[in-house]
Motif scaffolding. Structure first.
Motif, PDB file in Angstrom:
ATOM      1  N   GLN A  64       0.859  -1.183   0.000  1.00  0.00           N
ATOM      2  CA  GLN A  64       0.000   0.000   0.000  1.00  0.00           C
ATOM      3  C   GLN A  64       0.894   1.232   0.000  1.00  0.00           C
ATOM      4  OE1 GLN A  64      -1.823  -1.201   3.744  1.00  0.00           O
ATOM      5  NE2 GLN A  64      -0.919   0.567   4.780  1.00  0.00           N
ATOM      6  N   PRO A  65       0.387   2.357  -0.438  1.00  0.00           N
ATOM      7  CA  PRO A  65       1.212   3.576  -0.454  1.00  0.00           C
ATOM      8  C   PRO A  65       1.401   4.143   0.944  1.00  0.00           C
ATOM      9  CG  PRO A  65      -1.010   4.044  -1.224  1.00  0.00           C
ATOM     10  CD  PRO A  65      -0.934   2.561  -1.051  1.00  0.00           C
ATOM     11  N   GLY A  66       2.486   4.924   1.083  1.00  0.00           N
ATOM     12  CA  GLY A  66       2.709   5.665   2.311  1.00  0.00           C
ATOM     13  C   GLY A  66       3.402   4.895   3.412  1.00  0.00           C
ATOM     14  N   THR A  67       3.946   3.731   3.131  1.00  0.00           N
ATOM     15  CA  THR A  67       4.620   2.951   4.165  1.00  0.00           C
ATOM     16  C   THR A  67       6.030   3.493   4.417  1.00  0.00           C
ATOM     17  OG1 THR A  67       5.544   1.392   2.571  1.00  0.00           O
ATOM     18  CG2 THR A  67       3.369   0.870   3.490  1.00  0.00           C
ATOM     19  N   THR A  68       6.563   3.144   5.592  1.00  0.00           N
ATOM     20  CA  THR A  68       7.957   3.469   5.891  1.00  0.00           C
ATOM     21  C   THR A  68       8.883   2.837   4.867  1.00  0.00           C
ATOM     22  OG1 THR A  68       7.466   3.634   8.246  1.00  0.00           O
ATOM     23  CG2 THR A  68       9.752   3.273   7.647  1.00  0.00           C
ATOM     24  N   ALA A  69       8.570   1.608   4.465  1.00  0.00           N
ATOM     25  CA  ALA A  69       9.405   0.923   3.479  1.00  0.00           C
ATOM     26  C   ALA A  69       9.436   1.670   2.151  1.00  0.00           C
ATOM     27  CB  ALA A  69       8.899  -0.501   3.270  1.00  0.00           C
ATOM     28  N   GLU A  70       8.301   2.205   1.734  1.00  0.00           N
ATOM     29  CA  GLU A  70       8.251   2.959   0.477  1.00  0.00           C
ATOM     30  C   GLU A  70       9.104   4.215   0.568  1.00  0.00           C
ATOM     31  OE1 GLU A  70       4.749   4.041  -2.579  1.00  0.00           O
ATOM     32  OE2 GLU A  70       4.551   4.983  -0.607  1.00  0.00           O
ATOM     33  N   ARG A  71       9.041   4.905   1.689  1.00  0.00           N
ATOM     34  CA  ARG A  71       9.880   6.092   1.867  1.00  0.00           C
ATOM     35  C   ARG A  71      11.361   5.723   1.872  1.00  0.00           C
ATOM     36  NH1 ARG A  71       5.527   7.182   5.379  1.00  0.00           N
ATOM     37  NH2 ARG A  71       6.699   6.509   7.225  1.00  0.00           N
ATOM     38  N   TYR A  72      11.671   4.590   2.449  1.00  0.00           N
ATOM     39  CA  TYR A  72      13.062   4.132   2.466  1.00  0.00           C
ATOM     40  C   TYR A  72      13.545   3.826   1.053  1.00  0.00           C
ATOM     41  CZ  TYR A  72      17.174   1.862   4.522  1.00  0.00           C
ATOM     42  OH  TYR A  72      18.451   1.529   4.885  1.00  0.00           O
ATOM     43  N   LEU A  73      12.709   3.188   0.253  1.00  0.00           N
ATOM     44  CA  LEU A  73      13.055   2.923  -1.150  1.00  0.00           C
ATOM     45  C   LEU A  73      13.341   4.221  -1.902  1.00  0.00           C
ATOM     46  CD1 LEU A  73      10.372   0.202  -1.871  1.00  0.00           C
ATOM     47  CD2 LEU A  73      12.829  -0.131  -2.214  1.00  0.00           C
ATOM     48  N   ASP A  74      12.540   5.235  -1.653  1.00  0.00           N
ATOM     49  CA  ASP A  74      12.760   6.520  -2.316  1.00  0.00           C
ATOM     50  C   ASP A  74      14.071   7.155  -1.861  1.00  0.00           C
ATOM     51  OD1 ASP A  74      10.343   6.246  -3.629  1.00  0.00           O
ATOM     52  OD2 ASP A  74       9.224   7.504  -2.214  1.00  0.00           O
ATOM     53  N   ARG A  75      14.320   7.109  -0.563  1.00  0.00           N
ATOM     54  CA  ARG A  75      15.518   7.753  -0.025  1.00  0.00           C
ATOM     55  C   ARG A  75      16.793   7.076  -0.509  1.00  0.00           C
ATOM     56  NH1 ARG A  75      18.735   7.208   4.428  1.00  0.00           N
ATOM     57  NH2 ARG A  75      17.428   5.702   5.517  1.00  0.00           N
ATOM     58  N   ARG A  76      16.766   5.744  -0.614  1.00  0.00           N
ATOM     59  CA  ARG A  76      17.977   5.022  -0.994  1.00  0.00           C
ATOM     60  C   ARG A  76      17.984   4.659  -2.473  1.00  0.00           C
ATOM     61  NH1 ARG A  76      20.606   0.794   1.268  1.00  0.00           N
ATOM     62  NH2 ARG A  76      22.485   2.029   0.908  1.00  0.00           N
ATOM     63  N   GLN A  77      17.093   5.269  -3.244  1.00  0.00           N
ATOM     64  CA  GLN A  77      17.124   5.189  -4.699  1.00  0.00           C
ATOM     65  C   GLN A  77      16.905   3.772  -5.219  1.00  0.00           C
ATOM     66  OE1 GLN A  77      20.749   7.362  -6.099  1.00  0.00           O
ATOM     67  NE2 GLN A  77      20.934   7.939  -3.940  1.00  0.00           N
ATOM     68  N   GLY A  78      15.954   3.073  -4.603  1.00  0.00           N
ATOM     69  CA  GLY A  78      15.586   1.769  -5.137  1.00  0.00           C
ATOM     70  C   GLY A  78      15.820   0.630  -4.173  1.00  0.00           C
ATOM     71  N   ASP A  79      15.678  -0.582  -4.705  1.00  0.00           N
ATOM     72  CA  ASP A  79      15.812  -1.795  -3.909  1.00  0.00           C
ATOM     73  C   ASP A  79      17.160  -1.836  -3.201  1.00  0.00           C
ATOM     74  OD1 ASP A  79      13.446  -2.338  -5.227  1.00  0.00           O
ATOM     75  OD2 ASP A  79      14.214  -4.074  -6.324  1.00  0.00           O
ATOM     76  N   GLY A  80      17.166  -2.424  -1.994  1.00  0.00           N
ATOM     77  CA  GLY A  80      18.429  -2.529  -1.274  1.00  0.00           C
ATOM     78  C   GLY A  80      18.245  -3.127   0.102  1.00  0.00           C
TER      79      GLY A  80
END
Length: 260
Positions: free
Chosen positions: A61-77
């Motif tokens: 779902q949108p708005g998760t901490t994980a989604e924000r982390y993906l944005d901050r670290r520029q993708g999967d990781g």
């Protein structure tokens, strides 16, 4: 009393492709999908390597901490470093004493965990957990489900031996994590990945400079492997990054170390 590196968590925008790459490259298999991660807006898969686990989570779902982390670290990781212990009460008192907040206290049946606040730890999400009956390293481990031992495959990989965290100031991060986990920091040379490290009971945590421009986080995992060449061939066949000492899966460097 023990304190072990038990689980390393990757975060991905899409779960299935990263899990498929891990299975294909390392010849491992899924032992469990944990429904309890749904409380964080995630779904997941756990894959055992020896007596440790690689987990992959992805937002549902949108708005998760994980989604924000993906944005901050520029993708999967890399996302989380998860340890287990036989005395969680001891760690609750110590964590409070060193000024670390618990971001998410977990209590699910026979399992309890402390997810620590990343602003207080730096580096990555750090969790300490306890499962009833977890004294033996091959005993119960709630996040991996009831039958994880039957899914262990050791043809190509036999163990997780180290996790590598990267930061602009690796010494500072190493000393903060060592304070939290009550360990002694040592300097390591280029042969081990230049930086700083300390040992848990079954593996080491290594802290190195951010060299890929993705900021602080879990950047690498060391694996004990039986056939480095086969792993490189498998990774190349799937169009993944391949270097002399590592392959890249899910945005994480998996370093290939000869199994003892």
């Amino acid at each position: 009393m023990f304190h072990r590196l038990r689980q390393l968590c990757l975060v991905a925008r899409e779960l299935d492709p990263v899990v498929a790459d891990l299975i294909a490259v390392f010849d491992i298999e899924i032992c469990h999908h944990d429904p309890d991660v749904g409380m964080f807006g995630l779904h997941n898969a756990l894959l055992p390597i020896g007596t440790s686990f690689i987990e992959v989570v992805a937002p549902t779902q949108p708005g998760t901490t994980a989604e924000r982390y993906l944005d901050r670290r520029q993708g999967d990781g890399g996302y989380m470093v998860i340890t287990d212990t036989d005395d969680l009460d001891r760690w609750r008192a110590h964590i409070d004493a060193v000024g670390v907040r618990v971001a998410a206290p977990l209590a699910i049946g026979s399992y309890q965990g402390l997810q620590l606040h990343p602003r207080d730890t730096g580096g990555a999400l750090l969790e300490i957990n306890w499962t009833e009956g977890n004294g033996a390293i091959d005993g119960p481990y709630h996040p991996a489900g009831p039958d994880w031992r039957g899914h262990v495959r050791t043809g190509l990989v036999t163990a997780v031996t180290d996790a590598e965290l990267q930061a602009a100031d690796p010494e500072r991060l190493a000393r903060r994590w060592a304070e939290i986990l009550r360990r002694e920091v040592r300097a390591v040379g280029a042969g081990e990945g230049e930086g700083f490290a300390f040992d848990l009971d079954n593996a080491s945590l290594r802290f190195v400079a951010d060299s890929d421009g993705r900021g602080e986080g879990l950047g690498g995992v060391d694996l004990a492997v039986t056939d480095e060449a086969a792993i490189r061939r498998r990774a190349a066949a799937r169009g993944l990054g391949v270097a002399d000492d590592h392959v890249v899966v899910g945005g994480v460097r998996f370093y290939l170390r000869p199994a003892a």
